[in-house]
Structures are given as structure tokens and as C-alpha cells.
Motif scaffolding. Structure first.
Motif, short mmCIF file in Angstrom:
data_model
loop_
_atom_site.label_atom_id
_atom_site.label_comp_id
_atom_site.label_asym_id
_atom_site.label_seq_id
_atom_site.Cartn_x
_atom_site.Cartn_y
_atom_site.Cartn_z
N THR A 17 -4.59 -26.26 40.18
CA THR A 17 -5.47 -27.41 40.07
C THR A 17 -6.55 -27.26 41.14
O THR A 17 -6.43 -26.42 42.04
CB THR A 17 -4.71 -28.74 40.33
OG1 THR A 17 -4.25 -28.74 41.68
CG2 THR A 17 -3.55 -28.89 39.36
N GLU A 18 -7.58 -28.07 41.06
CA GLU A 18 -8.65 -27.98 42.06
C GLU A 18 -8.13 -28.34 43.46
O GLU A 18 -8.73 -27.96 44.46
CB GLU A 18 -9.82 -28.87 41.68
CG GLU A 18 -9.54 -30.35 41.76
CD GLU A 18 -10.77 -31.19 41.45
OE1 GLU A 18 -11.90 -30.75 41.76
OE2 GLU A 18 -10.60 -32.27 40.91
N ASN A 19 -7.00 -29.03 43.54
CA ASN A 19 -6.41 -29.41 44.82
C ASN A 19 -5.50 -28.33 45.39
O ASN A 19 -4.94 -28.50 46.45
CB ASN A 19 -5.62 -30.71 44.69
CG ASN A 19 -6.48 -31.87 44.27
OD1 ASN A 19 -7.67 -31.90 44.56
ND2 ASN A 19 -5.90 -32.83 43.59
N GLY A 20 -5.31 -27.23 44.65
CA GLY A 20 -4.49 -26.13 45.14
C GLY A 20 -3.05 -26.14 44.69
O GLY A 20 -2.26 -25.31 45.14
N ASN A 21 -2.68 -27.04 43.79
CA ASN A 21 -1.31 -27.06 43.26
C ASN A 21 -1.15 -25.95 42.23
O ASN A 21 -1.91 -25.88 41.27
CB ASN A 21 -0.98 -28.41 42.61
CG ASN A 21 -1.01 -29.53 43.61
OD1 ASN A 21 -0.54 -29.40 44.73
ND2 ASN A 21 -1.57 -30.66 43.21
N VAL A 22 -0.16 -25.08 42.43
CA VAL A 22 0.08 -23.97 41.50
C VAL A 22 0.73 -24.52 40.24
O VAL A 22 1.75 -25.20 40.29
CB VAL A 22 0.97 -22.89 42.15
CG1 VAL A 22 1.34 -21.82 41.13
CG2 VAL A 22 0.27 -22.27 43.35
N LEU A 23 0.13 -24.20 39.08
CA LEU A 23 0.65 -24.64 37.80
C LEU A 23 1.47 -23.56 37.12
O LEU A 23 2.50 -23.83 36.51
CB LEU A 23 -0.49 -25.07 36.87
CG LEU A 23 -1.35 -26.23 37.39
CD1 LEU A 23 -2.54 -26.44 36.47
CD2 LEU A 23 -0.52 -27.49 37.50
N SER A 24 0.98 -22.30 37.21
CA SER A 24 1.68 -21.21 36.54
C SER A 24 1.13 -19.88 37.00
O SER A 24 0.05 -19.79 37.58
CB SER A 24 1.52 -21.35 35.02
OG SER A 24 2.34 -20.43 34.35
N TYR A 25 1.90 -18.82 36.71
CA TYR A 25 1.49 -17.45 37.01
C TYR A 25 1.28 -16.71 35.68
O TYR A 25 2.00 -16.94 34.72
CB TYR A 25 2.58 -16.73 37.81
CG TYR A 25 2.82 -17.34 39.17
CD1 TYR A 25 2.09 -16.93 40.28
CD2 TYR A 25 3.76 -18.35 39.34
CE1 TYR A 25 2.30 -17.49 41.52
CE2 TYR A 25 3.97 -18.93 40.58
CZ TYR A 25 3.25 -18.49 41.67
OH TYR A 25 3.46 -19.07 42.89
N PHE A 26 0.30 -15.79 35.66
CA PHE A 26 -0.03 -15.03 34.47
C PHE A 26 -0.24 -13.57 34.81
O PHE A 26 -0.43 -13.22 35.97
CB PHE A 26 -1.30 -15.60 33.82
CG PHE A 26 -1.13 -17.00 33.30
CD1 PHE A 26 -0.65 -17.22 32.03
CD2 PHE A 26 -1.43 -18.09 34.10
CE1 PHE A 26 -0.48 -18.52 31.55
CE2 PHE A 26 -1.26 -19.38 33.63
CZ PHE A 26 -0.78 -19.59 32.35
N ASN A 27 -0.25 -12.73 33.77
CA ASN A 27 -0.49 -11.30 33.94
C ASN A 27 -1.97 -10.94 33.86
O ASN A 27 -2.36 -9.85 34.24
CB ASN A 27 0.28 -10.49 32.89
CG ASN A 27 1.77 -10.61 33.10
OD1 ASN A 27 2.25 -10.58 34.22
ND2 ASN A 27 2.50 -10.76 32.02
N SER A 28 -2.78 -11.87 33.33
CA SER A 28 -4.22 -11.59 33.21
C SER A 28 -5.02 -12.89 33.30
O SER A 28 -4.48 -13.98 33.06
CB SER A 28 -4.54 -10.90 31.88
OG SER A 28 -4.40 -11.81 30.81
N ILE A 29 -6.28 -12.74 33.63
CA ILE A 29 -7.17 -13.90 33.70
C ILE A 29 -7.38 -14.47 32.31
O ILE A 29 -7.44 -15.69 32.13
CB ILE A 29 -8.50 -13.51 34.37
CG1 ILE A 29 -8.23 -13.24 35.86
CG2 ILE A 29 -9.56 -14.58 34.18
CD1 ILE A 29 -9.37 -12.70 36.65
N ALA A 30 -7.42 -13.61 31.30
CA ALA A 30 -7.58 -14.07 29.92
C ALA A 30 -6.43 -15.00 29.51
O ALA A 30 -6.66 -16.03 28.86
CB ALA A 30 -7.67 -12.88 28.96
N GLU A 31 -5.20 -14.65 29.89
CA GLU A 31 -4.04 -15.51 29.58
C GLU A 31 -4.18 -16.86 30.27
O GLU A 31 -3.86 -17.90 29.68
CB GLU A 31 -2.74 -14.84 30.01
CG GLU A 31 -2.32 -13.67 29.18
CD GLU A 31 -1.04 -13.02 29.71
OE1 GLU A 31 -0.46 -13.51 30.69
OE2 GLU A 31 -0.64 -11.99 29.13
N ALA A 32 -4.63 -16.86 31.51
CA ALA A 32 -4.80 -18.12 32.25
C ALA A 32 -5.90 -18.97 31.61
O ALA A 32 -5.75 -20.19 31.48
CB ALA A 32 -5.11 -17.83 33.71
#
Length: 70
Positions: A17-32
Motif C-alpha cells: 500500500t502507499e503506507n508501506g503495508n506489504v500485501l503480497s509477494y510476486f515473481n514479476s512486476i507484471a504479476e503484481a
């Protein structure tokens, strides 16, 4: 919701989030970016913002790009 995608390493992409809370991890920027687009599609009442992408270039250096989740 405003999202930020951060490249921590060549194999670790983090959706935050813009506040720095991690939502998820991905293998690529496209997936995110796809995850952001899915969230905006499911929450169509929310204003759609550009997504900040922070690419890691070298140790301690970062480059920023703005993209749209479509």
C-alpha cells in the motif's frame, strides 16, 4: 487504494500500500500489476490510481516508474 510495487531483488517483487503495508509477494512486476488490476476490477467504486513501481538497479540505488494497472 494506492498501490506501490517494489523490486527487492531479481526474484522478489512486493506489492504494498502507499503506507508501506506489504500485501503480497510476486515473481514479476507484471504479476503484481495484474493483481492491482484485479483489485480495481473487483472494487470498481474505488478511484483508480497510477501504480508506483520502484526498480532496484544497484545496491542502495532505486529508480521509480509510474504505471497503470489495466
Amino acid at each position: 487504494m494506492k498501490f506501490c510495487i517494489k523490486e527487492w531483488s531479481s526474484e522478489t517483487i512486493v506489492l504494498m500500500t502507499e503506507n508501506g503495508n506489504v500485501l503480497s509477494y510476486f515473481n514479476s512486476i507484471a504479476e503484481a500489476l495484474d493483481a492491482c488490476a484485479e483489485w480495481y476490477n473487483a472494487n470498481s467504486f474505488e478511484q483508480k490510481y497510477e501504480v508506483a513501481i520502484q526498480y532496484k538497479q544497484y545496491a542502495g540505488e532505486c529508480d521509480y516508474v509510474i504505471a497503470m494497472a489495466s
